[in-house]
Design an enzyme around this catalytic site. Structure first.
Site, PDB file in Angstrom:
ATOM      1  N   HIS A 213       0.810  -1.214   0.000  1.00 18.28           N
ATOM      2  CA  HIS A 213       0.000   0.000   0.000  1.00 18.28           C
ATOM      3  C   HIS A 213       0.845   1.267   0.000  1.00 18.28           C
ATOM      4  O   HIS A 213       0.337   2.362  -0.171  1.00 18.28           O
ATOM      5  CB  HIS A 213      -0.998  -0.034   1.166  1.00 18.28           C
ATOM      6  CG  HIS A 213      -2.136  -0.966   0.897  1.00 18.28           C
ATOM      7  ND1 HIS A 213      -3.448  -0.643   1.127  1.00 18.28           N
ATOM      8  CD2 HIS A 213      -2.153  -2.213   0.364  1.00 18.28           C
ATOM      9  CE1 HIS A 213      -4.226  -1.664   0.765  1.00 18.28           C
ATOM     10  NE2 HIS A 213      -3.463  -2.622   0.312  1.00 18.28           N
ATOM     11  N   SER A 217      -0.194  -1.200  -6.164  1.00 14.29           N
ATOM     12  CA  SER A 217      -0.164  -2.397  -7.002  1.00 14.29           C
ATOM     13  C   SER A 217       0.506  -2.132  -8.340  1.00 14.29           C
ATOM     14  O   SER A 217       0.314  -1.078  -8.941  1.00 14.29           O
ATOM     15  CB  SER A 217      -1.592  -2.889  -7.258  1.00 14.29           C
ATOM     16  OG  SER A 217      -2.237  -3.212  -6.056  1.00 14.29           O
ATOM     17  N   LYS A 241     -14.585  -8.316  -7.501  1.00 16.22           N
ATOM     18  CA  LYS A 241     -13.798  -9.200  -8.355  1.00 16.22           C
ATOM     19  C   LYS A 241     -13.103 -10.269  -7.508  1.00 16.22           C
ATOM     20  O   LYS A 241     -13.054 -11.446  -7.886  1.00 16.22           O
ATOM     21  CB  LYS A 241     -12.763  -8.380  -9.136  1.00 16.22           C
ATOM     22  CG  LYS A 241     -12.170  -9.137 -10.311  1.00 16.22           C
ATOM     23  CD  LYS A 241     -11.348  -8.229 -11.196  1.00 16.22           C
ATOM     24  CE  LYS A 241     -10.717  -9.017 -12.336  1.00 16.22           C
ATOM     25  NZ  LYS A 241      -9.920  -8.186 -13.240  1.00 16.22           N
ATOM     26  N   ASP A 242     -12.574  -9.862  -6.341  1.00 19.01           N
ATOM     27  CA  ASP A 242     -11.945 -10.834  -5.445  1.00 19.01           C
ATOM     28  C   ASP A 242     -12.976 -11.812  -4.889  1.00 19.01           C
ATOM     29  O   ASP A 242     -12.686 -12.999  -4.711  1.00 19.01           O
ATOM     30  CB  ASP A 242     -11.242 -10.121  -4.281  1.00 19.01           C
ATOM     31  CG  ASP A 242      -9.863  -9.594  -4.692  1.00 19.01           C
ATOM     32  OD1 ASP A 242      -9.417  -9.911  -5.818  1.00 19.01           O
ATOM     33  OD2 ASP A 242      -9.238  -8.868  -3.896  1.00 19.01           O
ATOM     34  N   GLU A 285       5.591 -34.028  -0.115  1.00 23.24           N
ATOM     35  CA  GLU A 285       4.348 -33.577  -0.717  1.00 23.24           C
ATOM     36  C   GLU A 285       4.657 -32.890  -2.046  1.00 23.24           C
ATOM     37  O   GLU A 285       5.771 -32.407  -2.258  1.00 23.24           O
ATOM     38  CB  GLU A 285       3.650 -32.593   0.232  1.00 23.24           C
ATOM     39  CG  GLU A 285       3.072 -33.275   1.461  1.00 23.24           C
ATOM     40  CD  GLU A 285       1.807 -34.058   1.155  1.00 23.24           C
ATOM     41  OE1 GLU A 285       1.925 -35.218   0.723  1.00 23.24           O
ATOM     42  OE2 GLU A 285       0.714 -33.528   1.347  1.00 23.24           O
TER      43      GLU A 285
END
Lengths: 421, 258
Positions: A213, A217, A241-242, A285
């Protein structure tokens, strides 16, 4: 920052003395976000949600789990059989680990493709690499807790790696184990650390967001935000959107939880740990397989460095080298869209990582040894040779003038955009 | 869709690929167990109760003489439809150590519904001593603990050959099995036609018994499977509808941006 006035008197009272609501409004609602983020930008928030799911399901599991070599395996099965919705918590946690890594790996490759590690976001990227390391440690120790065959032997193989360190290696391994074998003290401390580390990750995620922040972005064009016409507020645009992305994520994740919960697991881990019986193939894994392949790629010694020590150095180096990425790739252009040669090597690198995963899943025999070594060589060459060379040699395509001109109707037809797609 | 998206989808598929393909490379020495038709397969799969009941008979009369099942309690049989009286009767056939009593002595008593299945041997050493040095594994989780799951268990139970193929020398006390890793198994062929009498009149052929006992073992490995699938169908249906709504909302909110 513009002063926000709150209608609710209680909120206003609190906010005047401790502006948490103003901060939340600033970072979750008003936060100016580039208007052109694509769906690859969903994976950051998904990673945060995956972490939360892991912490919540993990806390519930810890209420019923017994970290004792004689009871751990049985206590997990008790969770699966007798605890109300224990099976759900256990499967959420087990598959959550896989999906956390899927999400984070996509998030990292997205950062790599769009140059999100370049100035001014170097620190943001580096904190992310530290988060990855902490995740790997957490996942490794968590996998030991059910005390199945693969838990035990995985713990043994990985802790034994430290014995490769010259002079003090053996002492370090004894110190890590809390004894002379993987046993009760090992299980007990792994449980303690497995409970602690997620909260460390949570703190690191907070720093990751502070850094995000501050520098804001990145975006698919990789160019800087030039003004308000290039951004839209986070809410409602990116919250919805998220939220939609979260829905898709949950369908995939819960699809596995409910209908193929053991897909990512090893059958051997449903056999209780037996220190007297080594499983025929010890495999980690899936999310560790590429690193496992790099570890085993060193089959020869160099000077005083034994093959084992060399493998360990390469394995840790393969993650740590990401810390130096902002200084290895000096190209001023961030987005891979405008870097024709980088784009090719990026995809070769993705294929290389997948190939390393395939090598890691197989016994180190025959042609797979050679493939593993070649893929390891390419992995490091990508960072040490290809990226620095491309910084100098590659001629990037022209960048669009601004985000707004490139992505809105009024700006459609700008030449750079046509070239990018 | 950009090339980036398409390429990434392919890459993800390839990433997940080795998880599926990887282990089969290990098992190359034994053939892939053929897929059977199981009542518990699929999105709506449930345990065929009649088959599981017959499977319990096979387990009780044959398997349990060597194999323990320490994670399952007699009371769990209620899930398969056994009545409280039946469960008590089944449990009482076994004896467990209890105590100490008021005199401070340990004593033996008949097992109760709350007890775990009584093991045939007190410990691994006793089990090995009675079984020619081999250790019959606990069967509670067996369908989850073997690659190939239920198909593998069925394949091993039906995969015995009386004569090993030419050139294969069996160690003393070992039997030839097509699906067991290394083909030499210490367990004598456990099933023979007519080895048990099924109460429901089903003919006890080897394949029928193998199928039934595997169904029973799939239940012991995951008794909550039906609950999981039932809830899963509801959750996924909800999520699909809800995500559709979120997508519509996303389109609506974003229409002025594009």
């Amino acid at each position: 920052m513009e002063e926000k006035t709150w209608k609710n008197p209680t909120i206003a009272w609190i906010d005047r003395r401790m502006p948490v609501f103003t901060m939340m409004h600033h970072d979750l609602v008003d936060y100016p976000t580039p208007r052109n983020l694509n769906y690859w930008w969903n994976f950051g928030s998904l990673a945060g949600i995956a972490l939360t799911i892991m912490i919540v399901s993990g806390i519930v599991l810890a209420m019923n789990y017994v970290p004792h070599v004689d009871h751990a395996f049985e206590s997990v099965e008790r969770i699966m059989r007798d605890v109300n919705y224990g099976w759900l918590m256990r499967y959420l946690h087990m598959n959550g680990a896989s999906f956390f890594f899927i999400v984070v790996y996509i998030h990292i490759f997205r950062g790599l493709y769009y140059g999100s590690y370049k100035p001014p976001r170097e620190l943001l990227w580096m904190i992310g690499v530290i988060i990855l390391l902490a995740m790997m440690a957490t996942a490794f120790m968590g996998y030991v807790l059910p005390w199945g065959q693969m838990s035990f032997w995985g713990a043994k193989v990985i802790t034994n790696l430290f014995s490769a360190i010259p002079l003090v290696g053996e002492s370090i391994v004894t110190w890590l184990w809390g004894g002379f074998a993987v046993d009760q003290p090992t299980l007990n401390r792994f449980f303690s650390l497995h409970y602690l580390l997620p909260f460390v990750i949570f703190g690191l995620v907070f720093l990751h967001l502070v850094a995000l922040h501050t520098s804001k972005s990145n975006n698919p064009l990789g160019i800087d935000v030039k003004g308000p016409q290039d951004t839209i507020p986070f809410t409602p645009y990116y919250t919805i959107k998220d939220a939609f992305g979260l829905g898709v994520f949950l369908i995939a994740y819960l699809g596995f939880v409910f209908f193929a919960p053991d897909f990512f697991g090893e059958p051997d881990n449903y056999i209780k740990a037996n220190p007297m019986q080594t499983p025929p193939h010890i495999v980690p894994e899936w999310y560790f397989l590429p690193f496992y392949a790099i570890l085993r790629a060193m089959t020869f010694e160099i000077w005083f460095i034994t093959a084992k020590l060399g493998g360990v150095i390469l394995m840790f180096g393969s993650v740590l080298i990401l810390l130096a990425l902002p200084w290895l790739d000096r190209s001023p252009v961030r987005s891979g869209r405008f870097r024709p040669i980088f784009k090719i090597f990026f995809w070769l690198f993705v294929v290389d990582c997948v190939l390393l995963g395939m090598v890691g899943a197989r016994p180190p025999e025959g042609v797979w040894v050679m493939i593993g070594q070649a893929a390891t060589a390419f992995y490091f060459a990508f960072f040490i040779i290809i990226l620095p060379l491309l910084s100098v040699l590659e001629r990037p395509r022209p960048l669009p003038a601004s985000i707004n001109t490139a992505v809105t109707r009024s700006g459609a037809g700008a030449p750079a955009m046509g070239a990018a797609e | 869709m950009s090339m980036f998206v398409r390429a990434f989808v392919v890459a993800t598929a390839v990433v997940l690929g080795p998880v599926v393909i990887g282990p089969t490379a290990h098992a190359s020495e034994a053939p892939q167990p053929p897929a059977q038709n199981w009542s518990f397969d699929g999105f709506f799969g449930t345990f065929d109760r009649a088959s599981a009941h017959r499977g319990f008979t096979v387990y009780k009369q044959i398997c349990s003489s060597c194999h323990a099942m320490e994670l399952v309690a007699y009371r769990n049989l209620a899930d398969l439809g056994f009545s409280a009286e039946q469960i008590t009767a089944i449990a009482e056939a076994g004896e467990v150590e209890d105590g100490p009593n008021d005199e401070g002595d340990m004593f033996m008593r008949p097992a109760m519904a709350a007890d775990r299945f009584v093991s045939p041997f007190p410990n691994e050493q006793a089990s090995r001593a009675a079984n020619n040095g081999a250790y019959p594994p606990d069967l509670s989780l067996i369908t989850k603990a073997r690659l190939g799951g239920a198909n593998y268990i069925y394949a091993v139970l039906t995969g015995y050959k009386e004569e090993p193929p030419h050139g294969v020398e069996l160690m003393p006390g070992m039997y030839y099995n097509e699906y067991f890793a290394g083909h030499q198994i210490a367990m004598a062929p456990p099933l023979a036609d007519g080895a048990v009498d099924f109460e429901d009149g089903t003919e006890a052929t080897v394949s029928q018994m193998a199928h039934d006992v595997t169904t029973f073992l799939a239940w012991t490995a995951e008794p909550r499977m039906e609950e999981r699938k039932r809830l899963g169908v509801k959750v996924l249906l909800f999520l699909i509808v809800f995500t559709g709504l979120l997508y519509a909302l996303k389109r609506k909110i974003w229409q002025d941006v594009h």
